[in-house]
Design a protein around this motif. Structure first.
Motif, PDB file in Angstrom:
ATOM      1  N   SER A  31       0.861  -1.191   0.000  1.00  0.00           N
ATOM      2  CA  SER A  31       0.000   0.000   0.000  1.00  0.00           C
ATOM      3  C   SER A  31       0.894   1.237   0.000  1.00  0.00           C
ATOM      4  O   SER A  31       2.062   1.172   0.393  1.00  0.00           O
ATOM      5  N   GLU A  32       0.357   2.371  -0.458  1.00  0.00           N
ATOM      6  CA  GLU A  32       1.110   3.625  -0.500  1.00  0.00           C
ATOM      7  C   GLU A  32       0.320   4.716   0.213  1.00  0.00           C
ATOM      8  O   GLU A  32      -0.715   5.164  -0.294  1.00  0.00           O
ATOM      9  N   LEU A  33       0.798   5.085   1.383  1.00  0.00           N
ATOM     10  CA  LEU A  33       0.139   6.111   2.180  1.00  0.00           C
ATOM     11  C   LEU A  33       0.241   7.464   1.475  1.00  0.00           C
ATOM     12  O   LEU A  33       1.327   7.881   1.052  1.00  0.00           O
ATOM     13  N   GLY A  34      -0.892   8.127   1.317  1.00  0.00           N
ATOM     14  CA  GLY A  34      -0.894   9.462   0.726  1.00  0.00           C
ATOM     15  C   GLY A  34      -1.031   9.494  -0.791  1.00  0.00           C
ATOM     16  O   GLY A  34      -1.237  10.555  -1.373  1.00  0.00           O
ATOM     17  N   ASN A  35      -0.913   8.347  -1.454  1.00  0.00           N
ATOM     18  CA  ASN A  35      -1.077   8.296  -2.913  1.00  0.00           C
ATOM     19  C   ASN A  35      -2.533   7.977  -3.235  1.00  0.00           C
ATOM     20  O   ASN A  35      -3.061   6.930  -2.848  1.00  0.00           O
ATOM     21  N   ASN A  36      -3.196   8.894  -3.954  1.00  0.00           N
ATOM     22  CA  ASN A  36      -4.617   8.700  -4.286  1.00  0.00           C
ATOM     23  C   ASN A  36      -4.832   8.258  -5.730  1.00  0.00           C
ATOM     24  O   ASN A  36      -5.941   8.361  -6.250  1.00  0.00           O
ATOM     25  N   ASN A  37      -3.765   7.778  -6.364  1.00  0.00           N
ATOM     26  CA  ASN A  37      -3.880   7.331  -7.759  1.00  0.00           C
ATOM     27  C   ASN A  37      -3.781   5.802  -7.806  1.00  0.00           C
ATOM     28  O   ASN A  37      -2.684   5.239  -7.725  1.00  0.00           O
ATOM     29  N   PRO A  38      -4.924   5.088  -7.936  1.00  0.00           N
ATOM     30  CA  PRO A  38      -4.906   3.624  -7.918  1.00  0.00           C
ATOM     31  C   PRO A  38      -4.117   3.001  -9.068  1.00  0.00           C
ATOM     32  O   PRO A  38      -3.542   1.920  -8.908  1.00  0.00           O
ATOM     33  N   VAL A  39      -4.060   3.682 -10.216  1.00  0.00           N
ATOM     34  CA  VAL A  39      -3.303   3.157 -11.356  1.00  0.00           C
ATOM     35  C   VAL A  39      -1.807   3.139 -11.020  1.00  0.00           C
ATOM     36  O   VAL A  39      -1.119   2.140 -11.243  1.00  0.00           O
TER      37      VAL A  39
END
Length: 445
Positions: A160-168
């Motif tokens: 998971s990537e905290l703070g990243n709102n781009n699912p692609v």
């Protein structure tokens, strides 16, 4: 599962049993009740009508009216048609690619996140794969946390990537990470919504296009019935997914989704969820499900589940103990644990031919062994290894320690003694042949 449908189909076939002579009229009456049972199970009217018309044509074509056992033949025709309706042959999962990328799609609340974990656990334990779970639901922190909890539970890493709102971006970075770390399966858990909307569809379509996954699976709550089928169609129109996963099949489901989703979207059901535990996942076999719906049980699946818990080394040790009359309550407890790992008790009973019908009014709880375990845990190590030393004074203490009645302790002791004698008999030539036969069933499909 499908208890109501099974009961109504059984009543439909009783129409034939009540007549000394089978006529086209009472075959039509039976199929009318079959159609009604399907409609009550939330099967689309058009599909239910086509189903019974097909069965009727085949029945007349096979001259069902003049056979010696017309009722049985009609049941077989219904079973065969149910099998075809649910997909015919079992559908495998495509594990090509390095790594294999599996994209999970579905509405919020369908059980998508939990099933992602179940699938990872299944591929890890049954297919010797090294899966990576990927949290791409950027809108619900609770969903990301849930996936991490599931991952910890089954011993699978979650990306998971905290703070990243781009699912692609997250999905592509996860695949890159999987290649670097040697993961050979990537399971991407995407965001769900409470209803189908354009924004959601565009987002998951973008993830799908960027990943070009080997498998795109649509997860659907089987308890939503015909609504599930309509949702599946909307998703399939955009994603052209590869298969369906039905969750919560152990609940009070009417069965409409399982019976009709294949004919509507022309995509197979690949897996089903049959309980809350991470092991509660089954490959979907249309013919076995049809047999269970018609009360014929599913012995092959039951044996397969038993074989999964079967440890040859432990079995050899157990055989020696039985031969020497050293089988104790610790061994009995071990057997109970293995049975519990096979799945929920109601599901297991449904696999025994005729058992569901015989026990339809009996409530089978998942903790059916709870009081037995309490009694055994209340025994001392010496009592568990040598049950013969348990006298009335010890029984009184055991009952008090377990919070059970002394009659229950006596009943368990009696059942244990009878089972020990039976197991001793199984050591004879006939018993050993039976065990060999059970072992040979391992490869049955």
């Amino acid at each position: 599962m499908f208890d109501n449908l099974s009961e109504k189909l059984d009543k439909a076939f009783h129409i034939l049993k009540g007549h000394g002579k089978i006529t086209e009229i009472n075959v039509a009456d039976t199929l009318k009740e079959v159609r009604r049972a399907l409609l009550d199970a939330d099967v689309n009217f058009k599909i239910a009508k086509e189903f019974t018309n097909t069965v009727k044509e085949k029945a007349i074509g096979q001259d069902v009216l003049t056979t010696l056992q017309p009722g049985q033949l009609l049941v077989k025709l219904v079973k065969d048609e149910l099998t075809e309706l649910m997909g015919g042959d079992v559908a495998g999962i495509n594990l090509s690619g390095n790594p294999t990328v599996i994209l999970m799609s579905g509405l919020q609340g369908s059980g998508k996140t939990t099933f992602s974990g179940k699938l990872a656990n299944h591929l890890k334990t049954k297919r010797n794969k090294k899966p990576l779970l990927v949290a791409c639901d950027v809108y619900r922190p609770a969903a990301i946390n849930q996936l991490h909890v599931v991952g910890d539970q089954i011993g699978v890493e979650v990306y998971s990537e905290l703070g990243n709102n781009n699912p692609v971006e997250i999905a592509l970075n996860a695949v890159k990470y999987a290649k670097e770390k040697g993961y050979n399966v990537v399971i991407v858990d995407t965001a769900g919504r409470l209803a189908v909307d354009e924004e959601m569809m565009t987002e998951i379509a973008n993830v799908h296009k960027a990943l070009n996954p080997q498998e795109t699976l649509f997860v659907v709550d089987s308890m939503t019935g015909q609504d599930a089928v309509n949702t599946a169609k909307a998703f399939n129109d955009r994603l052209n997914f590869d298969g369906v996963i039905l969750t919560k099949l152990d609940g009070d489901t009417r069965g409409g989704a399982a019976l009709t989703i294949k004919s509507v979207v022309n995509k197979p059901i690949k897996f089903v969820g049959t309980g809350e535990k991470m092991e509660a996942i089954d490959v979907f076999y249309p013919n076995r499900m049809a047999e269970r719906i018609l009360g014929m049980g599913d012995v092959v699946s039951l044996v397969e589940r038993a074989q999964e818990q079967f440890n040859e080394e432990e079995a050899r040790k157990l055989q020696k103990k039985i031969a020497k009359n050293e089988f104790g309550f610790d061994d009995f407890l071990s057997q109970i644990q293995q049975v519990k790992k096979m799945g929920n008790m109601k599901d297991l009973v449904g696999m025994i031919p005729g058992a569901s019908k015989a026990m339809k009014d009996v409530e089978i709880e998942d903790d059916a062994f709870k009081h037995i375990e309490a009694i055994i845990y209340s025994m001392t190590p010496a009592e568990r290894s040598r049950p013969a030393i348990i006298d009335m004074k010890r029984k009184t203490r055991i009952a008090k320690g377990a919070g059970r009645r002394i009659e229950e302790v006596n009943q368990l002791m009696k059942q244990f003694d009878q089972m020990s004698k039976m197991m001793k008999m199984m050591q004879g030539p006939g018993g050993k042949n039976l065990m060999k036969m059970m072992g040979g069933m391992k490869g049955m499909r």
